[in-house]
Design an enzyme around this catalytic site. Sequence first.
Site, short mmCIF file in Angstrom:
data_model
loop_
_atom_site.label_atom_id
_atom_site.label_comp_id
_atom_site.label_asym_id
_atom_site.label_seq_id
_atom_site.Cartn_x
_atom_site.Cartn_y
_atom_site.Cartn_z
N ASN A 1 -29.11 -44.76 -5.95
CA ASN A 1 -29.08 -44.16 -4.62
C ASN A 1 -28.24 -42.87 -4.70
O ASN A 1 -27.30 -42.67 -3.95
CB ASN A 1 -28.51 -45.14 -3.60
CG ASN A 1 -28.72 -44.67 -2.17
OD1 ASN A 1 -29.63 -43.88 -1.90
ND2 ASN A 1 -27.89 -45.13 -1.26
N HIS B 1 -23.08 -37.49 -7.48
CA HIS B 1 -23.47 -38.04 -8.79
C HIS B 1 -23.98 -36.93 -9.70
O HIS B 1 -23.70 -36.94 -10.90
CB HIS B 1 -24.57 -39.09 -8.63
CG HIS B 1 -24.14 -40.33 -7.90
ND1 HIS B 1 -24.54 -40.61 -6.62
CD2 HIS B 1 -23.37 -41.37 -8.29
CE1 HIS B 1 -24.03 -41.77 -6.23
NE2 HIS B 1 -23.31 -42.25 -7.23
N GLN C 1 -19.55 -57.21 -8.61
CA GLN C 1 -18.50 -56.48 -7.89
C GLN C 1 -18.70 -56.50 -6.38
O GLN C 1 -17.96 -55.86 -5.66
CB GLN C 1 -18.41 -55.03 -8.40
CG GLN C 1 -19.59 -54.14 -8.05
CD GLN C 1 -19.48 -52.78 -8.74
OE1 GLN C 1 -19.69 -52.67 -9.95
NE2 GLN C 1 -19.17 -51.74 -7.99
N GLY D 1 -16.21 -40.41 -10.48
CA GLY D 1 -15.78 -39.61 -9.32
C GLY D 1 -14.38 -40.01 -8.89
O GLY D 1 -14.02 -41.18 -8.90
N ASP E 1 -13.56 -42.60 -5.75
CA ASP E 1 -13.16 -44.00 -5.95
C ASP E 1 -11.86 -43.98 -6.78
O ASP E 1 -11.85 -44.33 -7.96
CB ASP E 1 -14.27 -44.76 -6.67
CG ASP E 1 -15.52 -44.84 -5.81
OD1 ASP E 1 -15.47 -45.43 -4.73
OD2 ASP E 1 -16.54 -44.25 -6.21
N VAL F 1 -17.03 -34.64 -4.02
CA VAL F 1 -17.91 -33.65 -3.39
C VAL F 1 -18.01 -34.00 -1.91
O VAL F 1 -18.18 -35.18 -1.55
CB VAL F 1 -19.31 -33.65 -4.06
CG1 VAL F 1 -20.23 -32.62 -3.40
CG2 VAL F 1 -19.18 -33.37 -5.55
N ARG G 1 -23.06 -44.86 0.74
CA ARG G 1 -22.95 -45.67 1.97
C ARG G 1 -23.06 -44.82 3.24
O ARG G 1 -23.26 -45.37 4.32
CB ARG G 1 -21.66 -46.49 1.95
CG ARG G 1 -21.70 -47.55 0.87
CD ARG G 1 -20.68 -48.66 1.05
NE ARG G 1 -21.03 -49.80 0.21
CZ ARG G 1 -20.51 -50.06 -0.98
NH1 ARG G 1 -19.59 -49.28 -1.49
NH2 ARG G 1 -20.90 -51.13 -1.67
#
Length: 284
Positions: free
Chosen positions: A32, A37, A61, A149, A152, A178, A189
Site C-alpha cells: 500500500n 516508501h 505484528q 522511515g 516510525d 515525507v 493508514r
Amino acid sequence: MNTVKTLRELRAAVTHARSAGKRIGFVPTMGNLHHGHATLVSKAAEQADFVVASIFVNPLQFGVGEDLDKYPRTLAADQEKLLQAGCHLLFAPTVDEMYPDGMSVQTRVSVPQLSEGLCGASRPGHFEGVATVVSKLFNMVQPDLAVFGQKDYQQLAVIRAMVRDLNMPIQIIGEPTVRAEDGLALSSRNGYLTEEQRAIAPVLFRSLRHMASAIQNGDRDFARLRTEQIQQIEAAGLRLDYLEVRQGLHLRPATAEDRDVVILVAAYLGATRLIDNLHLNLPA
Ligand code: PAF
C-alpha cells in the site's frame, strides 16, 4: 523489476546480483505504498547497486482487533511505484512462505526496553513481531544496507538495537518523514481517514512543531508544553494515546540537559491510529 514469491527464487536472484559484485540494498514494507516508501527505495538505489523491496503484511505484528484484515493489498499499483523508484527485485511472500510451521512455533526476536512504552504500551507484542519479521527478512535477503522511515521512530530505534545486539552486518539508514503540504506525515493508514478527519489530522504536526519551537527557544518545561498541546489535540477531536518528549537514542524521558531529543505523538482519529514525531538536535 522481477517479483518473486519464494525464498528459493529470492536467494537465486540475490546470489546472482552479489556474484556480479553488486551491493545489495533492502527496503522492507507492508505494501500500500505511497511517496514516502518511494523515497526509501530511491535512497537505497542511491547507496546500493541492486535494490530489493519486500511486501509482506506481517500478521505477527498486528494485535487482536487491529487492521490486519482490512490492511489494503495493492500489489499491482505497488509494483509500478517500486519500479519507478528504482527497485530491481520485489519479494512478496505468502504467510506460509514466511511462517511455514505456523506463527505459534516461530522463534521470536525481542528487543527489551526500547520496545516497551510509547507504541509498545498500546500495542503489546508489536515490536516483537516487527523485530522477528525484519530479522527473518534480513537473513533471507542478506542486504548490505536497509532503509527505514524515521516516521516510525521507535521501530527504527528497535531495529538499530537489534542489528547492533545481534551483530548483523547491515547498515541501517533512517530516512526523514515525507509530509503532505499541510504537514501530515504520509502513512498507509491515512487512506482510512474520511475527508473530514483528513482535514483535522495535521493538528498532530502543528502540535509537534509548536513544542519543537518552544524547546528550541530554551523552554524545558516539558510537562506544561505537553499539557498545552494535549488540549489542542483533544479539542480537535482526536483521542490521545501519548505525547512524549524523549531522549533520542534510548527513548527514556528527556531531561533539560538532553541535546538529542525527540517529541513523539500517537492519537486516534475515529478508529485510525496516527503517529508522528520530530527529532531535535539542540545546541550545547
Ligand atoms: O514499517 C513497516 O512497514 C513494517 O513494520 C515492516 C518494517 C515492513 C515490518 O513488517
